[in-house]
Design a protein around this motif. Sequence first.
Motif, short mmCIF file in Angstrom:
data_model
loop_
_atom_site.label_atom_id
_atom_site.label_comp_id
_atom_site.label_asym_id
_atom_site.label_seq_id
_atom_site.Cartn_x
_atom_site.Cartn_y
_atom_site.Cartn_z
N ASP A 47 -12.10 -5.88 -3.24
CA ASP A 47 -12.92 -4.79 -3.81
C ASP A 47 -13.69 -4.06 -2.71
N VAL A 48 -14.08 -4.82 -1.66
CA VAL A 48 -14.75 -4.21 -0.51
C VAL A 48 -13.98 -4.61 0.74
N ILE A 49 -13.68 -3.63 1.58
CA ILE A 49 -12.87 -3.94 2.76
C ILE A 49 -13.47 -3.24 3.97
N ILE A 50 -13.71 -4.01 5.02
CA ILE A 50 -14.24 -3.43 6.25
C ILE A 50 -13.09 -3.24 7.22
N VAL A 51 -12.96 -2.03 7.71
CA VAL A 51 -11.79 -1.65 8.49
C VAL A 51 -12.23 -1.04 9.83
N LEU A 94 -6.65 3.31 0.64
CA LEU A 94 -7.48 2.21 0.11
C LEU A 94 -8.55 2.75 -0.84
N VAL A 95 -9.15 3.88 -0.47
CA VAL A 95 -10.17 4.49 -1.34
C VAL A 95 -9.50 4.94 -2.65
N ALA A 96 -8.30 5.52 -2.53
CA ALA A 96 -7.58 5.98 -3.73
C ALA A 96 -7.23 4.81 -4.66
N MET A 97 -7.12 3.61 -4.11
CA MET A 97 -6.84 2.41 -4.93
C MET A 97 -8.11 1.87 -5.58
N GLY A 98 -9.24 2.54 -5.33
CA GLY A 98 -10.49 2.15 -5.97
C GLY A 98 -11.32 1.16 -5.17
N LYS A 99 -10.93 0.95 -3.91
CA LYS A 99 -11.70 0.00 -3.09
C LYS A 99 -12.85 0.70 -2.40
N LYS A 100 -13.91 -0.06 -2.13
CA LYS A 100 -14.98 0.45 -1.28
C LYS A 100 -14.60 0.15 0.16
N LEU A 109 0.84 -1.19 0.00
CA LEU A 109 0.00 0.00 0.00
C LEU A 109 0.89 1.26 0.00
N PRO A 110 0.46 2.31 -0.67
CA PRO A 110 1.29 3.52 -0.76
C PRO A 110 1.27 4.32 0.54
N LEU A 111 1.94 3.79 1.58
CA LEU A 111 1.97 4.45 2.90
C LEU A 111 3.38 4.37 3.44
N SER A 112 3.80 5.38 4.21
CA SER A 112 5.17 5.34 4.73
C SER A 112 5.24 4.55 6.04
N HIS A 113 4.08 4.21 6.65
CA HIS A 113 4.13 3.44 7.89
C HIS A 113 3.74 1.98 7.66
N ASP A 114 3.72 1.21 8.76
CA ASP A 114 3.65 -0.25 8.59
C ASP A 114 2.28 -0.80 8.22
N ARG A 115 1.27 0.07 8.16
CA ARG A 115 -0.01 -0.42 7.66
C ARG A 115 0.07 -0.70 6.15
N ALA A 116 1.21 -0.34 5.55
CA ALA A 116 1.44 -0.63 4.13
C ALA A 116 1.56 -2.13 3.86
N TRP A 117 1.90 -2.91 4.92
CA TRP A 117 2.12 -4.35 4.73
C TRP A 117 0.80 -5.09 4.57
N GLN A 150 -14.60 10.41 7.59
CA GLN A 150 -14.91 11.33 6.49
C GLN A 150 -14.49 10.78 5.13
N ARG A 151 -13.46 9.94 5.11
CA ARG A 151 -12.94 9.45 3.82
C ARG A 151 -13.52 8.12 3.38
N ALA A 152 -14.11 7.37 4.31
CA ALA A 152 -14.61 6.03 3.97
C ALA A 152 -15.77 6.12 2.98
N THR A 153 -15.99 5.04 2.27
CA THR A 153 -17.17 4.96 1.38
C THR A 153 -18.43 4.91 2.24
N LEU A 154 -18.34 4.17 3.34
CA LEU A 154 -19.47 4.01 4.25
C LEU A 154 -18.93 4.03 5.68
N THR A 155 -19.52 4.85 6.54
CA THR A 155 -19.05 4.92 7.92
C THR A 155 -20.14 4.49 8.88
#
Length: 243
Positions: free
Chosen positions: A150-154, A165-171, A132-140, A185-190
Amino acid sequence: MIPPDHPRYRSLVTRERLAECARSGIVAMEGLTAHGRGEAFDYLIGERTTASALLAEQTAAAMLMTARRPVISVNGNTAALAAHEIAGLQAASGALVEVNLFHRTEDRVARIENLLREAGAEVFSGEAERLLPLSHDRAWCRREGMFSADVIIVPLEDGDRCEALVAMGKKVIAVDLNPLSRTAQRATLTIVDELTRALPEITRACRELSAADRERLLSATDNHYLLSEAIREMTMRLSHALD
Ligand code: ATP
Ligand code: MG
């Protein structure tokens, strides 16, 4: 020993559980303060599932059930609070369960995976890559897991990764008691609800929604409305707090 008649019994038991999981290396110390922020917002919605949160939970179920590659992303707090509920949601939705951590160590990943397996979840593990395009370890994450979802619940997500994740086209479905966070604010659904109330409702909806219900929920999804309803609920409680 916490007396069961204590007015904050549930909250105290939850804190004790998190502290115990912090001592055993499942929860990061920082996770304890993240929980505190969540608790404060839970007060403001009255520690119950509001009507708009329930609508969000049903919509989340519709998104998971119609996904091609749904993934449930699990961190330390989520595993400590809701390992059984994660297993239940996996059984109802068929989603992959994958561990993703901000304070990542191989030891913590293994401990969380074990806890999830003990609770009955099937965990997608194996070789992780920095994808993932992140400088911290959540990139792994894993190429065939989160990276291909395609859909990810976080639940209890960090704003940066949610945005990536949204920028990668995921819901992205977030569970976050703070409707003002970047994640919310950034999620597809909160879903503005406490994790252990939210997960069983999503699971129930996965089992009960008809195809027509799903269709209706998906075509009416409006995250701005859901966030503004959560904020309205909190504002109303604050303005009537001393009535
Ligand atoms: P962001 O990075 O999205 O701006 P943040 O920095 O406030 O948000 P983090 O510390 O990254 O948040 O993640 C913790 C979030 O999870 C908090 O916003 C908190 O409100 C929420 N939270 C904590 N515990 C729970 C819980 N049990 N149920 C639901 N939400 C919770
Ligand atoms: Mg954050």
